[in-house]
Design a protein around this motif. Sequence first.
Motif, mmCIF file in Angstrom:
data_model
loop_
_atom_site.group_PDB
_atom_site.id
_atom_site.type_symbol
_atom_site.label_atom_id
_atom_site.label_comp_id
_atom_site.label_asym_id
_atom_site.label_seq_id
_atom_site.Cartn_x
_atom_site.Cartn_y
_atom_site.Cartn_z
ATOM 1 N N GLU A 113 -5.945 -5.359 -11.441
ATOM 2 C CA GLU A 113 -6.701 -4.212 -11.967
ATOM 3 C C GLU A 113 -6.913 -4.321 -13.475
ATOM 4 O O GLU A 113 -7.972 -3.946 -13.987
ATOM 5 C CB GLU A 113 -6.005 -2.897 -11.610
ATOM 6 N N ARG A 167 -1.064 -6.343 -7.889
ATOM 7 C CA ARG A 167 -2.288 -5.542 -7.839
ATOM 8 C C ARG A 167 -2.608 -4.948 -9.210
ATOM 9 O O ARG A 167 -3.775 -4.868 -9.602
ATOM 10 C CB ARG A 167 -2.160 -4.438 -6.793
ATOM 11 N N HIS A 168 -1.570 -4.545 -9.925
ATOM 12 C CA HIS A 168 -1.797 -3.972 -11.261
ATOM 13 C C HIS A 168 -2.375 -5.023 -12.213
ATOM 14 O O HIS A 168 -3.288 -4.725 -12.984
ATOM 15 C CB HIS A 168 -0.490 -3.398 -11.816
ATOM 16 N N ASP A 170 4.385 0.315 -17.518
ATOM 17 C CA ASP A 170 3.751 0.451 -16.204
ATOM 18 C C ASP A 170 4.520 -0.352 -15.157
ATOM 19 O O ASP A 170 4.749 0.116 -14.043
ATOM 20 C CB ASP A 170 2.295 -0.025 -16.239
ATOM 21 N N LEU A 218 6.558 0.334 -11.149
ATOM 22 C CA LEU A 218 6.083 -0.295 -9.914
ATOM 23 C C LEU A 218 7.267 -0.923 -9.191
ATOM 24 O O LEU A 218 8.020 -1.694 -9.765
ATOM 25 C CB LEU A 218 5.009 -1.343 -10.236
ATOM 26 N N ASP A 219 7.424 -0.580 -7.923
ATOM 27 C CA ASP A 219 8.623 -0.955 -7.177
ATOM 28 C C ASP A 219 8.715 -2.421 -6.797
ATOM 29 O O ASP A 219 9.783 -2.999 -6.832
ATOM 30 C CB ASP A 219 8.742 -0.103 -5.915
ATOM 31 N N ASP A 220 7.625 -3.011 -6.383
ATOM 32 C CA ASP A 220 7.729 -4.390 -5.915
ATOM 33 C C ASP A 220 6.651 -5.266 -6.537
ATOM 34 O O ASP A 220 5.732 -4.791 -7.189
ATOM 35 C CB ASP A 220 7.695 -4.472 -4.384
ATOM 36 N N TRP A 221 6.807 -6.563 -6.295
ATOM 37 C CA TRP A 221 5.901 -7.509 -6.923
ATOM 38 C C TRP A 221 4.475 -7.339 -6.424
ATOM 39 O O TRP A 221 3.527 -7.531 -7.175
ATOM 40 C CB TRP A 221 6.377 -8.948 -6.726
ATOM 41 N N GLU A 222 4.279 -6.963 -5.173
ATOM 42 C CA GLU A 222 2.917 -6.765 -4.661
ATOM 43 C C GLU A 222 2.194 -5.690 -5.471
ATOM 44 O O GLU A 222 1.017 -5.846 -5.802
ATOM 45 C CB GLU A 222 2.944 -6.408 -3.173
ATOM 46 N N ASP A 223 2.896 -4.606 -5.802
ATOM 47 C CA ASP A 223 2.288 -3.555 -6.628
ATOM 48 C C ASP A 223 1.983 -4.083 -8.034
ATOM 49 O O ASP A 223 0.946 -3.780 -8.613
ATOM 50 C CB ASP A 223 3.211 -2.341 -6.726
ATOM 51 N N ARG A 224 2.892 -4.863 -8.565
ATOM 52 C CA ARG A 224 2.688 -5.440 -9.902
ATOM 53 C C ARG A 224 1.525 -6.418 -9.889
ATOM 54 O O ARG A 224 0.720 -6.459 -10.821
ATOM 55 C CB ARG A 224 3.970 -6.122 -10.373
#
Length: 137
Positions: A28, A24-25, A12, A16-22
């Motif tokens: 979650e 958030r993951h 997963d 995810l492109d950047d740390w902010e997305d990671r």
Amino acid sequence: MATEAFEAIVEDFEFLDDWEDRYRHVIELGRAMAPLDEAFKVPSTKVEGCASQVWLHPRIEAGRFSFDGDSDALIVRGLIAVLHALYADLPLAEVGKVDAPAELGRLGLNEHLSAQRSNGVRAMVERIRMVAAEAAI
């Protein structure tokens, strides 16, 4: 050596492109965990060395290690979920062989957690290893 559940998290993270997305993951993942029963939020399950309140309740069944956990901080709850994926259902003898820093490094967590959060993760890993080692005796 990582569980299938942890490998799924690694996969997963690769999408995810950047740390902010990671980040958030990870949150979650924590939200998706079942809450720890209040009866297990006691001093004996509290992990010292964490900036947040953290509880890990180990479960050992048929020689296999697992745990339930909780925190009052969303990101830490997510980190507990990541550690659960890394260690859940391992044979007791295998828990101590997991190179948690290397495995978590695959997620890039080492570079993106504050010093306090990193210390908390280390404290959780130490607790997991200690409980499994004591149960293996």
